[in-house]
Design a protein around this motif. Structure first.
Motif, PDB file in Angstrom:
ATOM      1  N   LEU A 102       0.820  -1.217   0.000  1.00 26.06           N
ATOM      2  CA  LEU A 102       0.000   0.000   0.000  1.00 26.06           C
ATOM      3  C   LEU A 102       0.850   1.262   0.000  1.00 26.06           C
ATOM      4  O   LEU A 102       0.318   2.351   0.211  1.00 26.06           O
ATOM      5  N   SER A 103       2.133   1.144  -0.269  1.00 22.51           N
ATOM      6  CA  SER A 103       3.036   2.293  -0.125  1.00 22.51           C
ATOM      7  C   SER A 103       2.768   3.397  -1.142  1.00 22.51           C
ATOM      8  O   SER A 103       3.114   4.559  -0.895  1.00 22.51           O
ATOM      9  N   ALA A 104       2.177   3.059  -2.291  1.00 22.26           N
ATOM     10  CA  ALA A 104       1.911   4.067  -3.320  1.00 22.26           C
ATOM     11  C   ALA A 104       0.418   4.330  -3.494  1.00 22.26           C
ATOM     12  O   ALA A 104      -0.018   4.824  -4.537  1.00 22.26           O
ATOM     13  N   LEU A 105      -0.354   4.001  -2.479  1.00 18.82           N
ATOM     14  CA  LEU A 105      -1.803   4.146  -2.567  1.00 18.82           C
ATOM     15  C   LEU A 105      -2.199   5.612  -2.746  1.00 18.82           C
ATOM     16  O   LEU A 105      -1.680   6.495  -2.066  1.00 18.82           O
ATOM     17  N   ARG A 106      -3.118   5.867  -3.660  1.00 19.16           N
ATOM     18  CA  ARG A 106      -3.598   7.236  -3.898  1.00 19.16           C
ATOM     19  C   ARG A 106      -4.974   7.489  -3.294  1.00 19.16           C
ATOM     20  O   ARG A 106      -5.294   8.624  -2.925  1.00 19.16           O
ATOM     21  N   ALA A 127      -0.808   1.755   7.085  1.00 17.94           N
ATOM     22  CA  ALA A 127       0.143   1.218   6.117  1.00 17.94           C
ATOM     23  C   ALA A 127       0.122   1.985   4.797  1.00 17.94           C
ATOM     24  O   ALA A 127       0.973   1.737   3.938  1.00 17.94           O
ATOM     25  N   SER A 128      -0.798   2.913   4.653  1.00 14.77           N
ATOM     26  CA  SER A 128      -0.904   3.690   3.420  1.00 14.77           C
ATOM     27  C   SER A 128      -0.313   5.080   3.630  1.00 14.77           C
ATOM     28  O   SER A 128      -0.239   5.574   4.755  1.00 14.77           O
ATOM     29  N   PRO A 129       0.127   5.745   2.567  1.00 17.59           N
ATOM     30  CA  PRO A 129       0.789   7.049   2.721  1.00 17.59           C
ATOM     31  C   PRO A 129      -0.165   8.144   3.206  1.00 17.59           C
ATOM     32  O   PRO A 129      -1.361   8.103   2.938  1.00 17.59           O
ATOM     33  N   GLU A 130       0.388   9.117   3.899  1.00 20.65           N
ATOM     34  CA  GLU A 130      -0.437  10.210   4.419  1.00 20.65           C
ATOM     35  C   GLU A 130      -0.996  11.091   3.313  1.00 20.65           C
ATOM     36  O   GLU A 130      -1.985  11.793   3.514  1.00 20.65           O
ATOM     37  N   THR A 131      -0.367  11.055   2.146  1.00 16.90           N
ATOM     38  CA  THR A 131      -0.814  11.923   1.042  1.00 16.90           C
ATOM     39  C   THR A 131      -2.031  11.376   0.302  1.00 16.90           C
ATOM     40  O   THR A 131      -2.568  12.048  -0.583  1.00 16.90           O
ATOM     41  N   LYS A 132      -2.473  10.196   0.640  1.00 17.19           N
ATOM     42  CA  LYS A 132      -3.613   9.595  -0.072  1.00 17.19           C
ATOM     43  C   LYS A 132      -4.886  10.382   0.224  1.00 17.19           C
ATOM     44  O   LYS A 132      -5.007  11.077   1.242  1.00 17.19           O
ATOM     45  N   ARG A 133      -5.879  10.233  -0.673  1.00 17.80           N
ATOM     46  CA  ARG A 133      -7.233  10.710  -0.395  1.00 17.80           C
ATOM     47  C   ARG A 133      -8.010   9.569   0.247  1.00 17.80           C
ATOM     48  O   ARG A 133      -7.815   8.400  -0.090  1.00 17.80           O
TER      49      ARG A 133
END
Length: 586
Positions: free
Chosen positions: A145-149, A174-180
């Motif tokens: 999930l490192s590149a999840l948007r 586990a997902s990036p803070e920048t995701k929506r």
């Protein structure tokens, strides 16, 4: 307001599906102020939520040409509370993104995890799954999930109610803070608000209905039934409404088994869904509803969310829902996407006050009545026959000659009788329109109790079994005494897998490693055809020779040719067999 054409492939997919105007929730997520922001959305079941978040995530998933971006790891994660809802979401997103080249992978309990891992390794843009299975793949390194948007939590309130808070937090962390992030929920309760505050950034709050508002497209009714025959009242409700597809909700698995057995016995093509069934069985049951093979689905609350059948026009509560949310979610299987539906609660006079409080708490206006009478069912049958489109549609040109010949060679009475006969063939076997004739019995028009006790011939199912002389067709089942084979669960299983009713089943002879079953000769072909379509994880059924006198004695000492009477199983999973089928289910 029409759908925007900024994502042309999605617009074409919507047009092909007949979408012309967005629903309230779809319009809200497409509004300019929602662009690029986290969303906290409350919208009722059946309001088009899946299409709504499918459109909202398009700007993160598609390039300027409307094609899916190439990614090494998933760009979108959709989390749903149940297998059925997750698979339904996948199906919706599949047709919506069919022209974009996006690959969609599902990860749900009950499916083969190695196949899911292979699909994830092959690459995909969208992953749809249930919390437990997604966390399992995450822990095993199958899900990155490192590149999840975008992450979507669908039915977030249900996931919290089911105890998935820890799993949701694991996936979000586990997902990036920048995701929506999009949180969709029927209501925004305190727990949902806390989750949103912790994991969302400046989320736009969208409320299209107000908390727990009832569906305006559903007509709510309540039926007072006799304590001794609520099943009869439910059967008469099914006959009175005459929906091409209906759902009956029960509290327990045992209630589901008994209700489906009664429906099968009365000629209704029915399927069952409960937590004890394997994923293959549940998926097949839902598909049979969608393609019209089954008319009624009997289910526990495991099916209260996530099942969308366009023809489902009737929901019956055979047991009182535990709270207003359960009432609304069960009822929300009908009245979806602008279609009208009917919801009927069947209860007894002793529980009317409790039912009234439930309806009041849910904000539902309900009409009370007695159980449908035989006369009302007969009248409804007549009106449905007279209103059938076949009577007003223009005949095809290639049938004109045949029509003229029929009109010339047959009387109006003969043609009308033939039409009624064809109409009857569409009704459940025990509920046909011979009730048109004055005084004819309806499917649940029962003789007085004293008359039933004085009937020396016994009930119809037993009379039919006793008239059989052992000349039926025999079949061999791959379970026996070693698998705890017993007529109390074999009979409903045979009805479900073989497409027959209880009276069609004759002698049952249980051997140590197999069972022999007699099926009425006129139903043997249908039974063999239906049984041959069972999956590998179910009991194997194949034709067999009639047993000899010393082979496999009759079950529980019954004489040959006597049909075992199914009186229902015990309580809970402990009364299920320990054979191959049940081991798979557990």
């Amino acid at each position: 307001m029409p759908f925007p054409d900024s994502a042309a492939p999605l617009a074409r997919a919507l047009a092909e599906r007949g979408y012309e105007e967005p629903t309230a929730v779809q319009a809200a997520v497409l509004a300019p102020e929602a662009r690029g922001r986290d969303l906290l959305v409350s919208a009722r079941t059946g309001s088009g939520k899946t299409v709504a978040f499918g459109l909202a995530m398009a700007e993160e998933l598609l390039n300027d040409e409307g094609r899916a971006i190439h990614v090494a790891t998933p760009a979108v994660l959709v989390v749903a509370p149940t297998r059925e809802l997750a698979l339904q979401v996948k199906n919706e997103l599949t047709w919506l993104y069919a022209q974009t080249g996006a690959r969609i992978v599902s990860c749900v309990g009950g499916m083969e995890p190695r196949r899911e891992a292979s699909a994830l390794a092959a690459g995909c843009q969208i992953v749809v799954g249930t919390p437990g299975r997604l966390c399992d793949h995450l822990a095993r390194g199958n899900l990155n999930l490192s590149a999840l948007r975008v992450v979507v939590l669908d039915e977030a309130d249900e996931m919290l109610d089911l105890g998935f808070r820890e799993e949701l937090e694991t996936l979000l962390q586990a997902s990036p803070e920048t995701k929506r992030s999009f949180l969709f929920s029927a209501t925004i309760a305190r727990e949902i608000a806390r989750l949103a505050k912790r994991y969302q950034r400046d989320a736009l709050r969208i409320d299209t209905i107000g908390d727990n508002a009832p569906h305006s497209d559903i007509e709510y009714r309540a039926v007072l039934a006799d304590q001794t025959d609520t099943t009869g009242a439910i059967i008469n409700v099914l006959r009175l409404v005459g929906s091409p597809c209906a759902m009956v909700f029960c509290h327990t698995r045992e209630g589901v088994r008994q209700m489906q057995s009664a429906l099968l016995q009365h000629g209704f093509a029915s399927v069952a869904i409960s937590g004890e069934l394997g994923q293959n069985e549940r998926s097949r049951a839902i598909e049979s509803l969608r393609n019209g093979q089954a008319q009624v689905c009997v289910a526990t609350d495991v099916a209260a969310r996530g099942i969308d059948v366009p023809t489902l026009g009737l929901v019956i509560h055979a047991s009182l829902p535990s709270n207003p949310a359960t009432l609304l979610h069960r009822s929300g299987r009908t009245g979806r996407a602008g279609r009208k539906g009917v919801c009927v609660l069947v209860t007894t006079p002793a529980r009317r006050r409790q039912a009234d409080r439930l309806f009041q708490a849910a904000g539902v206006e309900v009409t009370w009545s007695a159980a449908p009478t035989p006369d009302a069912i007969r009248a409804a049958d007549v009106e449905r026959l007279l209103a059938d489109p076949v009577l007003v549609s223009k005949p095809p040109s290639d049938q004109i000659a045949l029509i003229e010949r029929l009109v010339t060679e047959r009387t109006p009475e003969q043609l009308a009788a033939a039409l009624i006969g064809l109409w009857n063939s569409r009704l459940p076997e025990a509920a046909r329109i011979r009730a048109i004739a004055p005084g004819a019995p309806s499917p649940r028009e029962r003789a007085p109790a004293t008359a039933r006790r004085d009937n020396a011939d016994g009930p119809p199912t037993r009379r039919r079994a006793e008239q059989r002389d052992g000349s039926g067709s025999w079949f061999r089942l791959s379970v026996g005494r070693a698998d705890r084979a017993d007529p109390k669960w074999l009979v409903p299983l045979l009805c479900r897998l073989g497409g027959v009713t209880k009276p069609d089943i004759g002698a049952i002879r249980i051997a140590p490693t197999y069972t022999l079953v007699e099926i009425a000769s006129d139903k043997a072909d249908r039974f063999a055809s239906c049984a041959s379509a069972t999956d590998d994880d179910e009991i194997k059924i194949e034709p067999a020779q009639a047993p000899s006198d010393n082979e496999a004695p009759p079950a529980r000492g019954r004489s040959p040719g006597k049909k075992p009477v199914y009186k229902g199983g015990g309580k809970g999973r402990g009364d299920r067999p320990a054979g191959p089928s049940s081991r798979k289910r557990r």
